[in-house]
Design a protein around this motif. Structure first.
Motif, PDB file in Angstrom:
ATOM      1  N   LEU A  84      24.013  10.538   5.570  1.00  0.00           N
ATOM      2  CA  LEU A  84      22.754  10.856   6.232  1.00  0.00           C
ATOM      3  C   LEU A  84      22.074   9.551   6.608  1.00  0.00           C
ATOM      4  O   LEU A  84      21.812   8.714   5.745  1.00  0.00           O
ATOM      5  N   MET A  85      21.793   9.367   7.887  1.00  0.00           N
ATOM      6  CA  MET A  85      21.149   8.145   8.367  1.00  0.00           C
ATOM      7  C   MET A  85      19.823   8.503   9.017  1.00  0.00           C
ATOM      8  O   MET A  85      19.747   9.379   9.873  1.00  0.00           O
ATOM      9  N   MET A  86      18.764   7.809   8.579  1.00  0.00           N
ATOM     10  CA  MET A  86      17.425   8.055   9.090  1.00  0.00           C
ATOM     11  C   MET A  86      16.802   6.734   9.513  1.00  0.00           C
ATOM     12  O   MET A  86      16.970   5.718   8.838  1.00  0.00           O
ATOM     13  N   GLU A  87      16.078   6.757  10.614  1.00  0.00           N
ATOM     14  CA  GLU A  87      15.362   5.569  11.075  1.00  0.00           C
ATOM     15  C   GLU A  87      13.935   5.623  10.532  1.00  0.00           C
ATOM     16  O   GLU A  87      13.252   6.640  10.659  1.00  0.00           O
ATOM     17  N   THR A  88      13.491   4.530   9.907  1.00  0.00           N
ATOM     18  CA  THR A  88      12.141   4.492   9.327  1.00  0.00           C
ATOM     19  C   THR A  88      11.430   3.202   9.736  1.00  0.00           C
ATOM     20  O   THR A  88      10.992   2.424   8.879  1.00  0.00           O
ATOM     21  N   PRO A  89      11.294   2.949  11.032  1.00  0.00           N
ATOM     22  CA  PRO A  89      10.743   1.657  11.482  1.00  0.00           C
ATOM     23  C   PRO A  89       9.279   1.456  11.131  1.00  0.00           C
ATOM     24  O   PRO A  89       8.815   0.325  11.050  1.00  0.00           O
ATOM     25  N   GLY A  90       8.534   2.538  10.920  1.00  0.00           N
ATOM     26  CA  GLY A  90       7.109   2.398  10.663  1.00  0.00           C
ATOM     27  C   GLY A  90       6.749   2.186   9.210  1.00  0.00           C
ATOM     28  O   GLY A  90       5.575   2.015   8.879  1.00  0.00           O
ATOM     29  N   ARG A  91       7.733   2.159   8.332  1.00  0.00           N
ATOM     30  CA  ARG A  91       7.445   2.044   6.906  1.00  0.00           C
ATOM     31  C   ARG A  91       7.425   0.585   6.464  1.00  0.00           C
ATOM     32  O   ARG A  91       8.271  -0.211   6.860  1.00  0.00           O
ATOM     33  N   GLU A  92       6.461   0.271   5.615  1.00  0.00           N
ATOM     34  CA  GLU A  92       6.408  -1.071   5.043  1.00  0.00           C
ATOM     35  C   GLU A  92       7.443  -1.230   3.941  1.00  0.00           C
ATOM     36  O   GLU A  92       7.988  -2.304   3.732  1.00  0.00           O
ATOM     37  N   GLU A  93       7.727  -0.141   3.218  1.00  0.00           N
ATOM     38  CA  GLU A  93       8.665  -0.183   2.110  1.00  0.00           C
ATOM     39  C   GLU A  93       9.299   1.186   1.937  1.00  0.00           C
ATOM     40  O   GLU A  93       8.705   2.205   2.287  1.00  0.00           O
ATOM     41  N   ALA A  94      10.529   1.200   1.433  1.00  0.00           N
ATOM     42  CA  ALA A  94      11.197   2.469   1.159  1.00  0.00           C
ATOM     43  C   ALA A  94      10.468   3.206   0.039  1.00  0.00           C
ATOM     44  O   ALA A  94       9.912   2.593  -0.873  1.00  0.00           O
ATOM     45  N   ASP A  95      10.456   4.523   0.115  1.00  0.00           N
ATOM     46  CA  ASP A  95       9.768   5.364  -0.857  1.00  0.00           C
ATOM     47  C   ASP A  95      10.770   5.797  -1.922  1.00  0.00           C
ATOM     48  O   ASP A  95      11.596   6.680  -1.697  1.00  0.00           O
ATOM     49  N   PRO A 112       0.808  -1.227   0.000  1.00  0.00           N
ATOM     50  CA  PRO A 112       0.000   0.000   0.000  1.00  0.00           C
ATOM     51  C   PRO A 112       0.835   1.268   0.000  1.00  0.00           C
ATOM     52  O   PRO A 112       0.384   2.308  -0.478  1.00  0.00           O
ATOM     53  N   SER A 113       2.069   1.203   0.526  1.00  0.00           N
ATOM     54  CA  SER A 113       2.898   2.398   0.608  1.00  0.00           C
ATOM     55  C   SER A 113       3.524   2.779  -0.726  1.00  0.00           C
ATOM     56  O   SER A 113       4.075   3.867  -0.867  1.00  0.00           O
ATOM     57  N   VAL A 114       3.466   1.891  -1.714  1.00  0.00           N
ATOM     58  CA  VAL A 114       4.096   2.160  -3.005  1.00  0.00           C
ATOM     59  C   VAL A 114       3.082   2.808  -3.943  1.00  0.00           C
ATOM     60  O   VAL A 114       2.026   2.243  -4.198  1.00  0.00           O
ATOM     61  N   PRO A 115       3.376   3.997  -4.467  1.00  0.00           N
ATOM     62  CA  PRO A 115       2.431   4.655  -5.368  1.00  0.00           C
ATOM     63  C   PRO A 115       2.323   3.922  -6.690  1.00  0.00           C
ATOM     64  O   PRO A 115       3.194   3.140  -7.059  1.00  0.00           O
ATOM     65  N   ARG A 116       1.245   4.189  -7.417  1.00  0.00           N
ATOM     66  CA  ARG A 116       1.017   3.538  -8.697  1.00  0.00           C
ATOM     67  C   ARG A 116       1.797   4.189  -9.828  1.00  0.00           C
ATOM     68  O   ARG A 116       1.793   3.692 -10.944  1.00  0.00           O
ATOM     69  N   HIS A 117       2.432   5.302  -9.582  1.00  0.00           N
ATOM     70  CA  HIS A 117       3.238   5.938 -10.619  1.00  0.00           C
ATOM     71  C   HIS A 117       4.271   6.826  -9.960  1.00  0.00           C
ATOM     72  O   HIS A 117       4.135   7.230  -8.812  1.00  0.00           O
TER      73      HIS A 117
END
Length: 204
Positions: A92-103, A9-14
């Motif tokens: 640059l290091m960022m924590e993204t624990p709540g994401r299902e997939e990288a954007d 769901p986190s991945v856009p269609r385009h």
């Protein structure tokens, strides 16, 4: 733009292609040797005068920091993002624990200020962007090109029957591969849609 497989769901269609930053996906099954091949191609592309950026998908648990270093300790204390800079390098290091997939769209935006001539995207196979598929039959996997209308060329070490409009390249011919990739920025303006079917309709 259409996609060829179900996406989280986190991945856009385009993706937004409202700029002139060329993108080229590198799609290959594990064991094909894509990282080794890119190691050999990047210096040759640099010799052609191209400024190359690479965005690589990684497993969720990867870490480029070192335990005990100041940056690691500050991250453990809650710093996010954590930026480390010297005269020679910036990280640059960022924590993204709540994401299902990288954007991917966000990641492209992060490299854009560096003004690369071409961004190679390794992984992110489900995203709708033009791709070069690397394929070795001995890996024992299927070709993606028949199901993915975004594949524009296949580099292999064996003869293959490819869909109309898909370029066939020799995965062991570094000169030919360098030529094809180096020409991609010039083809980018006309390559931002998937291949068309024989009926002239967008590929499913």
């Amino acid at each position: 733009m259409q996609v060829t497989e179900s996406l989280p769901p986190s991945v856009p269609r385009h993706l937004s292609f409202d700029d002139d930053l060329p993108l080229l996906g590198i799609a290959a099954w594990s064991g094909t040797g894509k990282t080794t091949l890119l190691e050999r191609l990047l210096p040759r592309l640099g010799e052609r005068g191209l400024r190359m950026a690479v965005i690589k998908h990684a497993h969720h648990g990867f870490d480029v920091d070192q335990p005990g270093k100041d940056s690691y300790r500050l991250r453990q204390a809650g710093a996010s993002p954590m930026l480390v800079a010297s005269r020679a390098r910036v990280a640059l290091m960022m924590e993204t624990p709540g994401r299902e997939e990288a954007d991917l769209a966000e990641l492209v935006g992060m490299v854009r200020p560096q003004h690369p001539d071409l961004v190679l995207v390794e992984g992110f196979k489900a995203w709708p962007l033009p791709k070069l598929e690397l394929y070795r039959p001995e890996v024992g996997k299927t070709l993606r090109v028949a199901q993915d209308p975004w594949v524009r060329a296949v580099a292999s070490d064996a003869p293959l029957a490819l869909p109309e409009g898909v370029a066939a390249l020799d995965i062991n011919d570094l000169v030919a591969l360098t030529d094809w990739i180096a020409a991609w920025p010039a083809r980018w303006p006309s390559s931002q849609l998937p291949r068309e079917s024989k009926r002239g309709e967008p590929a499913p």
